[in-house]
Design an enzyme around this catalytic site. Sequence first.
Site, short mmCIF file in Angstrom:
data_model
loop_
_atom_site.label_atom_id
_atom_site.label_comp_id
_atom_site.label_asym_id
_atom_site.label_seq_id
_atom_site.Cartn_x
_atom_site.Cartn_y
_atom_site.Cartn_z
N PHE A 105 58.80 107.06 -11.26
CA PHE A 105 58.62 106.95 -12.71
C PHE A 105 57.31 107.61 -13.11
O PHE A 105 56.26 107.28 -12.57
CB PHE A 105 58.61 105.49 -13.16
CG PHE A 105 58.51 105.33 -14.66
CD1 PHE A 105 59.66 105.20 -15.44
CD2 PHE A 105 57.27 105.35 -15.30
CE1 PHE A 105 59.58 105.09 -16.82
CE2 PHE A 105 57.19 105.24 -16.69
CZ PHE A 105 58.35 105.11 -17.44
N ASP B 71 50.14 110.23 -9.07
CA ASP B 71 50.24 109.45 -10.30
C ASP B 71 49.76 108.03 -10.02
O ASP B 71 50.49 107.22 -9.45
CB ASP B 71 51.71 109.47 -10.77
CG ASP B 71 51.93 108.65 -12.04
OD1 ASP B 71 51.09 107.80 -12.37
OD2 ASP B 71 52.98 108.86 -12.69
N LYS C 9 46.81 102.88 -18.07
CA LYS C 9 46.98 101.42 -17.91
C LYS C 9 45.64 100.68 -17.77
O LYS C 9 44.91 100.57 -18.74
CB LYS C 9 47.92 101.14 -16.74
CG LYS C 9 49.39 101.52 -17.07
CD LYS C 9 50.34 100.80 -16.12
CE LYS C 9 51.76 101.32 -16.22
NZ LYS C 9 52.51 100.66 -17.28
N THR D 286 44.47 117.85 -30.80
CA THR D 286 43.47 117.41 -31.77
C THR D 286 42.51 116.38 -31.19
O THR D 286 41.30 116.57 -31.20
CB THR D 286 44.15 116.81 -33.02
OG1 THR D 286 44.88 117.85 -33.67
CG2 THR D 286 43.12 116.26 -34.01
#
Lengths: 488, 488
Positions: free
Chosen positions: B209, B315, B346, B371
């Site tokens: 994931f 990750d 997280k 931005t």
Amino acid sequence: MAWRPSATVNMRAALFHKSRIATVPFYAGEPAGPSVKTAIPGPRSKELAKDLDTVFDTRALNMLTDYSRSSGNYIADADGNMLLDVYAQIASIPVGYNNPALAKAASSPEMVSAIINRPALGNFPPHDWADVLRSGILKAAPKGLDNVFTAMAGSDANETAFKAAFMYRRQLERGGRDVEFTPEEIESVMSNKGPGASQLSILSFKTGFHGRLFGSLSTTRSKPIHKLDIPAFDWPQATFPQLKYPLEEHAAENAAAEQVSIDEVEHLIKSWHLPPAAIIVEPIQSEGGDNHASPDFFRKLREVTRRHGVLMIVDEVQTGIGATGRFWAHDHWNLQDPPDMVTFSKKAQAAGYYYRMPELRPNKPYRQFNTWMGDPARALLFRAIVDEIERLDLVNNTANVGAYLYGQLEQLSKVHPDHFQNLRGKGQGTFIAFDTPKRDEFLVKAKSLGVNIGGSGATAVRLRPMLILRESHADILVDVLDKIARSF
Amino acid sequence: MAWRPSATVNMRAALFHKSRIATVPFYAGEPAGPSVKTAIPGPRSKELAKDLDTVFDTRALNMLTDYSRSSGNYIADADGNMLLDVYAQIASIPVGYNNPALAKAASSPEMVSAIINRPALGNFPPHDWADVLRSGILKAAPKGLDNVFTAMAGSDANETAFKAAFMYRRQLERGGRDVEFTPEEIESVMSNKGPGASQLSILSFKTGFHGRLFGSLSTTRSKPIHKLDIPAFDWPQATFPQLKYPLEEHAAENAAAEQVSIDEVEHLIKSWHLPPAAIIVEPIQSEGGDNHASPDFFRKLREVTRRHGVLMIVDEVQTGIGATGRFWAHDHWNLQDPPDMVTFSKKAQAAGYYYRMPELRPNKPYRQFNTWMGDPARALLFRAIVDEIERLDLVNNTANVGAYLYGQLEQLSKVHPDHFQNLRGKGQGTFIAFDTPKRDEFLVKAKSLGVNIGGSGATAVRLRPMLILRESHADILVDVLDKIARSF
């Protein structure tokens, strides 16, 4: 050098019979004018930038900013220079630096809790989340769009809107909300293949900008440098009408250009090998150079999308929250029925998409989901922003100051026609732009004269002041623009 | 019903000779134990949820939370129930609800300024941004990764890392940083086609994931419901080793499964029609059900990626920031050379990717840009989190309490082998999981007994407590797990 009004400005001010009230800043403590003490960047900024570059890419650096000293419409740099800021963090500061009402909201126990106890909103929303939404994000909702999905910024606001569009379209094709996925869909999607991964697209417009993650970047058509080397979906693009300015002098040919664009949209909807589930469009193409289209164009777009069952997503990330003299730029269009989704970010500080039909909620939970799903801290800030806009009547202020500023710029463009071309944004609040041949040099000169301005597209100067701009600030801006033109 | 320790727990505590200190909460004011007064959801929560659902999708609702009353390891709901929280906002609360050190940081003038004066970081960074980075995000940087690009959350942290990988790969193929784009590239990319839009991929693992926007979702292989109807890139997936637990009892067959996976990775790198610019891998596949692999597997993966010039992105969105008993889960691997990029979010509250080689900065400005480019408010919060972890030695705490908890769960799995299967996470701090046949019912019962726990994958119960979990909390958890198993 501290800023002093030139004789020209004083004369113009007299001519326009400005009321005293329109020249008084909304907040006390703002400087009376810009003050430039060093070259920009100055020695301290250069030193800090060199150090910063060892850990953070500084090649897009514009100014190392001292936010503690910035105030209202004025941005302070690390060398003590103080500039009138009509760029406002790429159009994302709504009501001034160190706005006292926002400072109060940001110091509240509610905000502190939102910062340190960040929830997974989909699973564990705060017990008062409905109230927070209703008194802020939803209070600002476009007419007819009563639901919201919250996100982090413009890119993921657009991408989650795309996901909602794809799921909605497939639901229709499947025959309704209760029709289950087929075994083929369930199996193929895990290999990223159809039919589970839908063979659909989002239609966008050339020179449009909708963000820079993989789905949003596939709809962004601003500049090659934004897209090079990044894999993209084979999604269709239509020509955005290339209008001539001033609009009122080219009504017939502009209407013809708009019809060509509408016809192209319809052709793409009918023929593209990956059918569009939605189109996405900016009310004014901002990053692409402030390209306008008429309300009639958008009404026709609404009509053609409705007729073909394609959703209409209006990207108000840059145009929303009052800058155009209406709260939402699409309020100018008088649509018969509202867009299906409107995305927002920047001046809202919060982000997400508003939506119209309950059916745009996917048919099962966890289809539109992520850990944080937005940020209650930013929702609280947006609430304070909305209150401040209401309290000070800032949308009307922007409409009025924008009309005044546009008038001044029209005068200026008559004096310096070479340097102020294609002036645009009449009746669109302070959302004003023009083209100028030596654009990059123009922007550097503006800084040295005390004004921070941004560019967009190839040759455009875009004005993106905050909603608290007053006529007095407009005068300072116009005076500096005048000086720049004279200096060439 | 207020929580009271059972005789079993008292016995276990005595057996383990727990020191008094390991049972005292890190912060005063935390409840002595869970307290469940109503059914969950209770009447007030039901009423609020019904109202909330009119404006916000509540089908994934777990608990309407009263954050003002939540404290340390305990989460309060709208009905006055107080639960031990070992899910912690999907593993994203690091040092407890209403942590006083974080509250202090969140009330500081620096934080208020960061909230109300949100910069466009790439253009207008705060003048002290280098200091903020060095004292927080970079202080926590994985060994050998000295640079950072900041983002908003896990999905865009991964996607911007992918973009860096694609630009880096094409730069190598083109022959260097100074080689210009060809006219064909510049033209084709505006139509989303090659050669300007690169014909490359990211290789990910089955059951992994990595987020839910369009690029990250193309690498996510968790469940069909996460992916159905969303267009995806035709990117390759390798089988993640499916190990048998406990790992030490199945060493030989697990090593064989890992070699099969490594061989598949190498085969895909050599053969996939869109060559991978990078692979992305979680140290422990979290959303996919807590699937582990050995340090040897990851060392081999590093070796095979290096040999083929494919970047390795680790990750650590869920595994990072201390939960595994090391600050970064990949610290367990003793890699010869570090990963090329490590993504985080997280528990960091900030997000982004760390990177190793300066060449991962694209060769021109504005190629990796947006931005906001992250959020200084969250960078300040991460700094306070890092300080708190250091001050209280929380990574060691997690290692120690995790070892204690794992031991207790091992005992429990011997008593109830049907309900605690495939216990995993030994030596991985509190990052522990097990499978249980009636998983969803199991989680509901846990709530009624005063513990908030999360699931993942098809049958896994994953423990994701905060870093401030003590042995006394572990005892409460184990006691409740014991009661649940007995209740079936």
